[in-house]
Design a protein around this motif. Structure first.
Motif, PDB file in Angstrom:
ATOM      1  N   GLN A  11      27.939 -22.068   8.315  1.00  0.00           N
ATOM      2  CA  GLN A  11      27.500 -20.669   8.298  1.00  0.00           C
ATOM      3  C   GLN A  11      27.881 -19.961   9.592  1.00  0.00           C
ATOM      4  O   GLN A  11      28.316 -18.811   9.574  1.00  0.00           O
ATOM      5  CB  GLN A  11      25.982 -20.589   8.105  1.00  0.00           C
ATOM      6  CG  GLN A  11      25.498 -20.987   6.736  1.00  0.00           C
ATOM      7  CD  GLN A  11      23.984 -21.137   6.686  1.00  0.00           C
ATOM      8  OE1 GLN A  11      23.349 -21.601   7.643  1.00  0.00           O
ATOM      9  NE2 GLN A  11      23.390 -20.751   5.562  1.00  0.00           N
ATOM     10  N   SER A  12      27.720 -20.637  10.711  1.00  0.00           N
ATOM     11  CA  SER A  12      28.067 -20.070  12.005  1.00  0.00           C
ATOM     12  C   SER A  12      29.567 -19.781  12.083  1.00  0.00           C
ATOM     13  O   SER A  12      29.987 -18.698  12.507  1.00  0.00           O
ATOM     14  CB  SER A  12      27.649 -21.035  13.117  1.00  0.00           C
ATOM     15  OG  SER A  12      27.964 -20.514  14.380  1.00  0.00           O
ATOM     16  N   ASP A  13      30.388 -20.744  11.650  1.00  0.00           N
ATOM     17  CA  ASP A  13      31.847 -20.559  11.664  1.00  0.00           C
ATOM     18  C   ASP A  13      32.263 -19.420  10.740  1.00  0.00           C
ATOM     19  O   ASP A  13      33.160 -18.639  11.073  1.00  0.00           O
ATOM     20  CB  ASP A  13      32.565 -21.842  11.259  1.00  0.00           C
ATOM     21  CG  ASP A  13      32.501 -22.933  12.321  1.00  0.00           C
ATOM     22  OD1 ASP A  13      32.013 -22.675  13.442  1.00  0.00           O
ATOM     23  OD2 ASP A  13      32.940 -24.060  12.009  1.00  0.00           O
ATOM     24  N   GLU A  14      31.601 -19.314   9.587  1.00  0.00           N
ATOM     25  CA  GLU A  14      31.904 -18.234   8.647  1.00  0.00           C
ATOM     26  C   GLU A  14      31.556 -16.871   9.256  1.00  0.00           C
ATOM     27  O   GLU A  14      32.322 -15.911   9.151  1.00  0.00           O
ATOM     28  CB  GLU A  14      31.143 -18.443   7.339  1.00  0.00           C
ATOM     29  CG  GLU A  14      31.450 -17.402   6.283  1.00  0.00           C
ATOM     30  CD  GLU A  14      30.696 -17.649   4.988  1.00  0.00           C
ATOM     31  OE1 GLU A  14      30.462 -16.663   4.259  1.00  0.00           O
ATOM     32  OE2 GLU A  14      30.335 -18.807   4.701  1.00  0.00           O
ATOM     33  N   PHE A  15      30.408 -16.784   9.908  1.00  0.00           N
ATOM     34  CA  PHE A  15      29.996 -15.546  10.579  1.00  0.00           C
ATOM     35  C   PHE A  15      31.025 -15.165  11.642  1.00  0.00           C
ATOM     36  O   PHE A  15      31.486 -14.023  11.703  1.00  0.00           O
ATOM     37  CB  PHE A  15      28.610 -15.723  11.192  1.00  0.00           C
ATOM     38  CG  PHE A  15      28.059 -14.497  11.857  1.00  0.00           C
ATOM     39  CD1 PHE A  15      27.206 -13.647  11.178  1.00  0.00           C
ATOM     40  CD2 PHE A  15      28.387 -14.182  13.171  1.00  0.00           C
ATOM     41  CE1 PHE A  15      26.689 -12.504  11.791  1.00  0.00           C
ATOM     42  CE2 PHE A  15      27.891 -13.049  13.798  1.00  0.00           C
ATOM     43  CZ  PHE A  15      27.044 -12.207  13.101  1.00  0.00           C
ATOM     44  N   ALA A  16      31.387 -16.123  12.502  1.00  0.00           N
ATOM     45  CA  ALA A  16      32.364 -15.854  13.560  1.00  0.00           C
ATOM     46  C   ALA A  16      33.706 -15.438  12.969  1.00  0.00           C
ATOM     47  O   ALA A  16      34.351 -14.509  13.474  1.00  0.00           O
ATOM     48  CB  ALA A  16      32.526 -17.081  14.454  1.00  0.00           C
ATOM     49  N   GLY A  17      34.124 -16.078  11.899  1.00  0.00           N
ATOM     50  CA  GLY A  17      35.380 -15.702  11.249  1.00  0.00           C
ATOM     51  C   GLY A  17      35.334 -14.285  10.712  1.00  0.00           C
ATOM     52  O   GLY A  17      36.317 -13.538  10.816  1.00  0.00           O
ATOM     53  N   GLY A  18      34.193 -13.889  10.166  1.00  0.00           N
ATOM     54  CA  GLY A  18      34.052 -12.532   9.651  1.00  0.00           C
ATOM     55  C   GLY A  18      34.110 -11.482  10.742  1.00  0.00           C
ATOM     56  O   GLY A  18      34.787 -10.463  10.601  1.00  0.00           O
ATOM     57  N   VAL A  19      33.425 -11.735  11.862  1.00  0.00           N
ATOM     58  CA  VAL A  19      33.445 -10.733  12.932  1.00  0.00           C
ATOM     59  C   VAL A  19      34.808 -10.715  13.630  1.00  0.00           C
ATOM     60  O   VAL A  19      35.280  -9.656  14.037  1.00  0.00           O
ATOM     61  CB  VAL A  19      32.278 -10.880  13.933  1.00  0.00           C
ATOM     62  CG1 VAL A  19      30.956 -10.624  13.248  1.00  0.00           C
ATOM     63  CG2 VAL A  19      32.263 -12.212  14.620  1.00  0.00           C
ATOM     64  N   LEU A  79      31.533  -6.890  16.710  1.00  0.00           N
ATOM     65  CA  LEU A  79      30.604  -7.725  17.459  1.00  0.00           C
ATOM     66  C   LEU A  79      31.443  -8.644  18.346  1.00  0.00           C
ATOM     67  O   LEU A  79      31.839  -9.732  17.941  1.00  0.00           O
ATOM     68  CB  LEU A  79      29.700  -8.520  16.512  1.00  0.00           C
ATOM     69  CG  LEU A  79      28.790  -7.673  15.616  1.00  0.00           C
ATOM     70  CD1 LEU A  79      28.080  -8.550  14.579  1.00  0.00           C
ATOM     71  CD2 LEU A  79      27.778  -6.888  16.437  1.00  0.00           C
ATOM     72  N   TRP A  80      31.735  -8.172  19.558  1.00  0.00           N
ATOM     73  CA  TRP A  80      32.612  -8.894  20.466  1.00  0.00           C
ATOM     74  C   TRP A  80      31.958 -10.160  21.008  1.00  0.00           C
ATOM     75  O   TRP A  80      30.751 -10.193  21.253  1.00  0.00           O
ATOM     76  CB  TRP A  80      32.966  -8.006  21.663  1.00  0.00           C
ATOM     77  CG  TRP A  80      33.843  -6.846  21.379  1.00  0.00           C
ATOM     78  CD1 TRP A  80      35.206  -6.853  21.198  1.00  0.00           C
ATOM     79  CD2 TRP A  80      33.450  -5.466  21.280  1.00  0.00           C
ATOM     80  NE1 TRP A  80      35.674  -5.569  20.997  1.00  0.00           N
ATOM     81  CE2 TRP A  80      34.608  -4.697  21.042  1.00  0.00           C
ATOM     82  CE3 TRP A  80      32.225  -4.804  21.375  1.00  0.00           C
ATOM     83  CZ2 TRP A  80      34.588  -3.308  20.903  1.00  0.00           C
ATOM     84  CZ3 TRP A  80      32.196  -3.422  21.225  1.00  0.00           C
ATOM     85  CH2 TRP A  80      33.365  -2.694  20.990  1.00  0.00           C
ATOM     86  N   ALA A  81      32.788 -11.174  21.253  1.00  0.00           N
ATOM     87  CA  ALA A  81      32.351 -12.343  22.014  1.00  0.00           C
ATOM     88  C   ALA A  81      32.148 -11.890  23.458  1.00  0.00           C
ATOM     89  O   ALA A  81      32.888 -11.041  23.962  1.00  0.00           O
ATOM     90  CB  ALA A  81      33.404 -13.444  21.935  1.00  0.00           C
ATOM     91  N   VAL A  82      31.143 -12.451  24.129  1.00  0.00           N
ATOM     92  CA  VAL A  82      30.835 -12.051  25.501  1.00  0.00           C
ATOM     93  C   VAL A  82      31.020 -13.249  26.428  1.00  0.00           C
ATOM     94  O   VAL A  82      30.538 -14.345  26.137  1.00  0.00           O
ATOM     95  CB  VAL A  82      29.388 -11.527  25.620  1.00  0.00           C
ATOM     96  CG1 VAL A  82      29.053 -11.158  27.051  1.00  0.00           C
ATOM     97  CG2 VAL A  82      29.171 -10.323  24.701  1.00  0.00           C
ATOM     98  N   GLU A  83      31.718 -13.000  27.533  1.00  0.00           N
ATOM     99  CA  GLU A  83      31.838 -14.021  28.568  1.00  0.00           C
ATOM    100  C   GLU A  83      31.435 -13.425  29.908  1.00  0.00           C
ATOM    101  O   GLU A  83      31.556 -12.225  30.125  1.00  0.00           O
ATOM    102  CB  GLU A  83      33.249 -14.600  28.627  1.00  0.00           C
ATOM    103  CG  GLU A  83      34.307 -13.674  29.143  1.00  0.00           C
ATOM    104  CD  GLU A  83      35.676 -14.358  29.205  1.00  0.00           C
ATOM    105  OE1 GLU A  83      36.155 -14.567  30.335  1.00  0.00           O
ATOM    106  OE2 GLU A  83      36.245 -14.658  28.135  1.00  0.00           O
ATOM    107  N   VAL A  84      30.934 -14.287  30.776  1.00  0.00           N
ATOM    108  CA  VAL A  84      30.585 -13.883  32.125  1.00  0.00           C
ATOM    109  C   VAL A  84      31.856 -14.016  32.959  1.00  0.00           C
ATOM    110  O   VAL A  84      32.455 -15.099  33.016  1.00  0.00           O
ATOM    111  CB  VAL A  84      29.454 -14.762  32.704  1.00  0.00           C
ATOM    112  CG1 VAL A  84      29.146 -14.362  34.148  1.00  0.00           C
ATOM    113  CG2 VAL A  84      28.200 -14.660  31.841  1.00  0.00           C
TER     114      VAL A  84
END
Length: 185
Positions: A43-51, A62-67
């Motif tokens: 489910q997590s991989d599917e969500f990330a693939g969708g965004v 919904l961007w990935a965030v890095e410090v």
């Protein structure tokens, strides 16, 4: 494709290396306390693939965030088109989900402020909304720091959440003119 930077953070397109820490974040019961259930890896991989696909297609999401100079992935923050029926739809929401070690550092507010500015300045939005369950005090404080306000008459039952204690949601709104008036824009 748009990528945003703040003094401490980069909001960027997702990478394959983000999937494992994102799955760990989504399986953390405390992080997912205000959602129907923690996510499985698939489910997590599917969500990330969708965004990831949404960002590739429309240039934002919904961007990935890095410090910067630190953690390569701490969660996501960005803008989204909710896909359900409600009295305030259609709308663009600002949302976030960060791994627990990064709570309390101001990262959600800093990144969300950049996403909201992008929505108003680059996308020309007239309003941005956000919503959560009433008990999610951390997210509600972020919404309030952004200048968003709530009218209890607009609270709603989320149609994609089963009956139970987290179905009721509070709605926060931020009109462009308030953002500009408060000196954010």
């Amino acid at each position: 494709m748009s990528e945003l930077t703040t003094p401490r953070l980069s909001l960027r397109q997702w990478r394959d290396a983000d999937l494992e820490p994102f799955a760990a974040l989504n399986s953390d019961a405390e992080v997912m306390r205000h959602f129907p259930a923690p996510m499985t890896r698939s489910q997590s991989d599917e969500f990330a693939g969708g965004v990831r696909a949404t960002i590739a297609h429309q240039g934002w999401g919904l961007w990935a965030v890095e410090v910067q100079g630190g953690a390569p992935f701490i969660g996501f923050v960005g803008l989204n088109r909710p896909k359900f029926e409600a009295h305030f739809m259609p709308a663009i929401e600002v949302g976030w989900r960060l791994a627990r070690p990064y709570w309390g550092s101001g990262y959600a507010t800093e990144a969300a402020r950049a996403a909201v500015a992008f929505g108003f300045d680059e996308l020309g939005l007239l309003e941005i909304v956000s919503f959560t369950v009433p008990a999610n005090d951390r997210s509600r404080r972020v919404m309030e720091r952004l200048g968003m306000t709530r009218d209890p008459a607009e609270d709603f039952d989320h149609p994609r959440v089963p009956e139970g204690p987290i179905r009721r949601h509070v709605l926060y709104r931020l009109p462009r003119q308030i953002w500009e008036k408060d000196g954010e824009g």
